[in-house]
Write a protein that holds these residues in place. Structure first.
Motif, PDB file in Angstrom:
ATOM      1  N   ILE A 538       0.824  -1.207   0.000  1.00 35.04           N
ATOM      2  CA  ILE A 538       0.000   0.000   0.000  1.00 35.04           C
ATOM      3  C   ILE A 538       0.861   1.260   0.000  1.00 35.04           C
ATOM      4  CG2 ILE A 538      -0.225   0.397   2.489  1.00 35.04           C
ATOM      5  CD1 ILE A 538      -3.192   0.196   0.068  1.00 35.04           C
ATOM      6  N   PHE A 539       2.139   1.129   0.389  1.00 38.81           N
ATOM      7  CA  PHE A 539       3.066   2.264   0.411  1.00 38.81           C
ATOM      8  C   PHE A 539       3.787   2.437  -0.923  1.00 38.81           C
ATOM      9  CE2 PHE A 539       2.894   0.466   4.703  1.00 38.81           C
ATOM     10  CZ  PHE A 539       2.482   1.567   5.439  1.00 38.81           C
ATOM     11  N   GLY A 540       3.530   1.538  -1.868  1.00 37.78           N
ATOM     12  CA  GLY A 540       4.321   1.489  -3.091  1.00 37.78           C
ATOM     13  C   GLY A 540       4.245   2.729  -3.941  1.00 37.78           C
ATOM     14  N   ASN A 541       3.110   3.454  -3.917  1.00 37.24           N
ATOM     15  CA  ASN A 541       2.967   4.644  -4.764  1.00 37.24           C
ATOM     16  C   ASN A 541       3.513   5.908  -4.124  1.00 37.24           C
ATOM     17  OD1 ASN A 541       1.705   3.283  -6.908  1.00 37.24           O
ATOM     18  ND2 ASN A 541      -0.272   3.356  -5.863  1.00 37.24           N
ATOM     19  N   MET A 542       4.016   5.811  -2.900  1.00 39.61           N
ATOM     20  CA  MET A 542       4.553   6.993  -2.225  1.00 39.61           C
ATOM     21  C   MET A 542       5.917   7.336  -2.787  1.00 39.61           C
ATOM     22  SD  MET A 542       3.428   6.373   1.737  1.00 39.61           S
ATOM     23  CE  MET A 542       1.705   6.208   2.183  1.00 39.61           C
ATOM     24  N   ASP A 543       6.231   8.630  -2.798  1.00 41.20           N
ATOM     25  CA  ASP A 543       7.489   9.109  -3.349  1.00 41.20           C
ATOM     26  C   ASP A 543       8.624   8.859  -2.356  1.00 41.20           C
ATOM     27  OD1 ASP A 543       8.976  10.732  -5.425  1.00 41.20           O
ATOM     28  OD2 ASP A 543       9.330  11.966  -3.654  1.00 41.20           O
ATOM     29  N   VAL A 544       9.565   8.029  -2.741  1.00 40.30           N
ATOM     30  CA  VAL A 544      10.650   7.627  -1.833  1.00 40.30           C
ATOM     31  C   VAL A 544      11.499   8.824  -1.436  1.00 40.30           C
ATOM     32  CG1 VAL A 544      12.714   6.196  -1.591  1.00 40.30           C
ATOM     33  CG2 VAL A 544      10.683   5.269  -2.736  1.00 40.30           C
ATOM     34  N   LYS A 545      11.778   9.709  -2.373  1.00 46.31           N
ATOM     35  CA  LYS A 545      12.603  10.885  -2.066  1.00 46.31           C
ATOM     36  C   LYS A 545      11.939  11.748  -1.005  1.00 46.31           C
ATOM     37  CE  LYS A 545      14.767  14.953  -4.159  1.00 46.31           C
ATOM     38  NZ  LYS A 545      14.924  15.761  -5.400  1.00 46.31           N
ATOM     39  N   SER A 546      10.641  11.990  -1.147  1.00 43.54           N
ATOM     40  CA  SER A 546       9.917  12.799  -0.160  1.00 43.54           C
ATOM     41  C   SER A 546       9.897  12.122   1.200  1.00 43.54           C
ATOM     42  CB  SER A 546       8.485  13.056  -0.629  1.00 43.54           C
ATOM     43  OG  SER A 546       8.485  13.824  -1.809  1.00 43.54           O
ATOM     44  N   LEU A 547       9.734  10.809   1.196  1.00 48.63           N
ATOM     45  CA  LEU A 547       9.720  10.072   2.459  1.00 48.63           C
ATOM     46  C   LEU A 547      11.063  10.190   3.176  1.00 48.63           C
ATOM     47  CD1 LEU A 547       7.816   6.831   1.358  1.00 48.63           C
ATOM     48  CD2 LEU A 547       6.910   8.710   2.746  1.00 48.63           C
ATOM     49  N   LYS A 548      12.162  10.141   2.443  1.00 50.75           N
ATOM     50  CA  LYS A 548      13.491  10.298   3.044  1.00 50.75           C
ATOM     51  C   LYS A 548      13.661  11.681   3.648  1.00 50.75           C
ATOM     52  CE  LYS A 548      16.143   6.966   0.270  1.00 50.75           C
ATOM     53  NZ  LYS A 548      17.212   6.808  -0.738  1.00 50.75           N
ATOM     54  N   GLU A 549      13.119  12.687   2.966  1.00 49.36           N
ATOM     55  CA  GLU A 549      13.244  14.058   3.453  1.00 49.36           C
ATOM     56  C   GLU A 549      12.375  14.304   4.678  1.00 49.36           C
ATOM     57  OE1 GLU A 549      12.265  16.559   0.187  1.00 49.36           O
ATOM     58  OE2 GLU A 549      14.110  16.139  -0.923  1.00 49.36           O
ATOM     59  N   ASP A 550      11.197  13.700   4.697  1.00 47.80           N
ATOM     60  CA  ASP A 550      10.218  14.016   5.732  1.00 47.80           C
ATOM     61  C   ASP A 550      10.356  13.185   6.997  1.00 47.80           C
ATOM     62  OD1 ASP A 550       9.107  15.928   4.106  1.00 47.80           O
ATOM     63  OD2 ASP A 550       7.493  14.650   3.371  1.00 47.80           O
ATOM     64  N   TYR A 551      10.931  11.980   6.883  1.00 47.68           N
ATOM     65  CA  TYR A 551      10.940  11.084   8.040  1.00 47.68           C
ATOM     66  C   TYR A 551      12.336  10.514   8.284  1.00 47.68           C
ATOM     67  CZ  TYR A 551       5.907  11.280   7.315  1.00 47.68           C
ATOM     68  OH  TYR A 551       4.623  11.717   7.141  1.00 47.68           O
ATOM     69  N   VAL A 564      -5.776   4.635   5.067  1.00 46.41           N
ATOM     70  CA  VAL A 564      -5.872   4.545   3.612  1.00 46.41           C
ATOM     71  C   VAL A 564      -7.000   5.413   3.082  1.00 46.41           C
ATOM     72  CG1 VAL A 564      -6.198   2.986   1.656  1.00 46.41           C
ATOM     73  CG2 VAL A 564      -4.873   2.229   3.638  1.00 46.41           C
ATOM     74  N   GLU A 565      -8.159   5.339   3.717  1.00 46.29           N
ATOM     75  CA  GLU A 565      -9.310   6.084   3.213  1.00 46.29           C
ATOM     76  C   GLU A 565      -9.109   7.587   3.330  1.00 46.29           C
ATOM     77  OE1 GLU A 565     -12.613   4.463   5.324  1.00 46.29           O
ATOM     78  OE2 GLU A 565     -12.727   2.669   4.057  1.00 46.29           O
ATOM     79  N   ALA A 566      -8.476   8.035   4.411  1.00 47.07           N
ATOM     80  CA  ALA A 566      -8.217   9.470   4.591  1.00 47.07           C
ATOM     81  C   ALA A 566      -6.912   9.900   3.927  1.00 47.07           C
ATOM     82  CB  ALA A 566      -8.172   9.808   6.083  1.00 47.07           C
ATOM     83  N   ASP A 567      -6.133   8.936   3.414  1.00 49.21           N
ATOM     84  CA  ASP A 567      -4.818   9.206   2.821  1.00 49.21           C
ATOM     85  C   ASP A 567      -3.963  10.036   3.770  1.00 49.21           C
ATOM     86  OD1 ASP A 567      -2.801   9.116   0.921  1.00 49.21           O
ATOM     87  OD2 ASP A 567      -3.514  10.874  -0.180  1.00 49.21           O
TER      88      ASP A 567
END
Length: 578
Positions: A538-551, A564-567
């Motif tokens: 379910i996490f597959g469509n998330m942007d990896v670069k943004s995830l590295k920057e944010d977390y 999931v429903e509230a994204d």
């Protein structure tokens, strides 16, 4: 009260040409402040003085202070009433968190000011002073590179919107590019050539006295007439934290300062009753006691829960992370071994048991038998069933005939579903379980169907690798049965917890599974996880670069909840169950 100026007197400076030593004053609505100096030259003392002056002059409705401490010398400021947050660099997430908070403050202030500058607004939001002690450590750390531009943005845009940036630095290396947005510059003990980088001009030598250095002037002193070149570096002596320019008259000492502070901010029972909103840090383990002490309630919480279970606190606001298990009917838990998946399962199930003591829990395990301790913990509190090994079972046909069959865990699970929850297709499921021919025969016709009656609230805990395998018998559960069960989950009271999700190699099976999930937990580093698994979760469509920057990377007890429903993705610290 609207502020046109925020004047802080921080020491004295020398004007040799007219033999005056007026107060050294800074207007926090007009200047960001950059303080340079070698170790033990007075930078930390300057910050303490500024923090103390702000406490003397302003209250919790006017000022808030955020401290990002890479030097480790400002810890004793964390509990002061105007200090909203104190973060060091012991946990990477706190460094990233403070920039999220500052970005939110900037957005909120822009909205509230509605196009006006902070000093010109009739109604002003809380003024914010953001202090970074030892900014060189922040700039030199590669993992914070994404936040360099965020700092630059705050330096550029913050002043006009009520945010003043104060930095200290050991060296000008890496800092020079920011200095265009720092009108007020102060330099204590440094090599002579470094002064030129800061003030773009030569300065003389001074004695190596803590708190003594050079500064330009941003607030013209009273009584000085004629030409006064404010941008020249003047010799300055900054005050000690408890000895200001009126020290002789006021008799300020550390003890008297704190006594006045306690009176002003209503200190009682070990805390200040008047203080700004606090952003705390987590202990190593978030116990139930710490959870109750640290949790904050959202101001505008309007969501109504039917079966709420809180599992931890989010990293930004310390709001409870609560899952409504009557709304989220399919929960998927991903994560590394030893990161807390079983602890999370205990939290979810204990929440169900406390609110639904009539519930039934079905544990479907495999040869690993990892669910048996969980089953043993709950079997005396609520009706439980454990399916985890091959069993010799007695099966009854509709004519009363009985058969003994040795069934696998998957066959037992299908048998249980057929008996209590859903009629399974005889040729594809039940014939093999009962050991009869799939063609017309007396025994085949007498395989019992499901008699569906109103069952209690039923929790299916599925921790078996079998349901993820790319084999016909195994994939039927996700491809066929799970969608049917989920379609009546609300009506009949079903909850599915996939407590250790494995890789699904079959694309169709994977798609069915992802489409069923309503809430997901991840106990792993999200950027790495999303990058390695790609489109498979379910996490597959998330942007990896943004995830590295944010977390930042997870520590033990950290994880994510994705509604999931509230994204909506939240990083949280999980409660330690016991």
């Amino acid at each position: 009260m609207a502020f046109e100026k925020m004047l802080c007197t921080l020491g004295k400076f020398d004007i040799p040409i007219i033999q005056l030593q007026p107060p050294f004053v800074v207007d926090l609505l007009d200047s960001n402040i950059a303080v340079f100096g070698a170790a033990m030259s007075g930078k930390t003392t300057f910050i303490r003085t500024l923090v103390n002056v702000l406490h003397k002059q302003y209250n919790e409705k006017e000022e808030q202070i955020f401290i990002l401490d890479f030097g480790g010398a400002l810890f004793d400021c964390r509990d002061l009433p105007l200090v909203s947050a104190y973060f060091d660099n012991s946990n990477e997430e706190y460094v990233k968190r403070v920039f999220k908070i500052m970005d939110n403050i900037l957005k909120d202030n822009i909205r509230e000011l509605n196009g006006k500058n902070f000093r010109d607004a009739d109604v002003q939001p809380l003024h914010t002073t953001f202090i970074i002690d030892n900014v060189n450590a922040f700039i030199d750390e590669p993992r914070y590179m994404a936040y360099h531009e965020k700092l630059a943005k705050l330096c550029r845009e913050g002043l006009s919107k009520g945010i003043t940036i104060v930095i200290t630095a050991l060296d000008t290396k890496g800092v020079t590019s920011y200095l265009g947005n720092f009108k007020q510059k102060i330099a204590f003990e440094l090599p002579v050539e470094k002064y030129a980088d800061i003030f773009t001009g030569k300065v003389g030598l001074i004695k190596n006295t803590p708190g003594r250095g050079f500064a330009n002037v941003t607030v013209k002193p009273e009584g000085v007439t004629g030409t006064f070149r404010m941008n020249l570096p003047y010799e300055v002596q900054c005050a000690l934290p408890y000895r200001t320019e009126d020290a002789e008259e006021s008799g300020d000492t550390k003890e008297s300062f704190y006594e006045k502070l306690r009176q002003k901010f209503s200190f009682s029972e070990g805390r200040y009753r008047k203080c700004v909103k606090k952003y705390w840090t987590f202990p190593k383990e978030l116990t139930w006691e710490e959870y109750e002490k640290l949790k904050q309630q959202p101001k505008n919480e309007q969501k109504e829960y039917r079966l709420p279970v809180s599992v931890g606190l989010d990293y930004v606001n310390f709001y409870p992370v609560t899952v409504d298990l009557e709304q989220s009917r399919v929960i998927a838990i991903y994560g590394k071994k030893g990161f807390g998946k079983t602890n999370l399962l205990y939290l979810l199930l204990s929440g169900v048991v406390q609110q639904r003591p009539e519930a039934e829990i079905v544990f479907f395990d495999d040869g690993r038998n990892q669910l048996e301790p969980v089953y043993n913990s709950f079997k005396d509190k609520v009706n439980c069933k454990l399916i985890n090994k091959f069993e010799e079972m007695e099966l009854c046909l509709t004519d009363g005939t009985k058969k003994m069959r040795k069934l696998s865990p998957l066959q037992q699970f299908y048998l249980y579903l057929n008996e209590k929850h859903i009629s399974l297709d005889k040729p594809n499921y039940m014939a093999d379980i009962y050991g009869v021919s799939k063609v017309s025969s007396k025994e085949y016709l007498m395989i019992p169907d499901c008699y569906v009656e109103r069952a209690p609230f039923t929790v299916f805990v599925i921790q078996s690798k079998l349901v993820y395998l790319n084999a016909v018998e195994n994939k039927r559960f996700i491809n066929v049965l799970l969608p049917q069960l989920v379609s009546v989950a609300e009506e009949r009271g079903y909850l599915f917890i996939f407590s250790d999700v494995q890789k699904i190699s079959d694309a169709e099976q994977n798609s069915f599974f992802n489409n069923m999930i309503t809430g997901t937990f991840l106990l792993d580093n999200i950027a790495e996880f999303a990058g390695e698994r790609g489109q498979r979760t379910i996490f597959g469509n998330m942007d990896v670069k943004s995830l590295k920057e944010d977390y930042a990377r997870c520590e033990i007890g950290d994880g994510y909840f994705y509604d999931v429903e509230a994204d909506n993705l939240l990083k949280l610290k999980f409660i330690k169950y016991c």
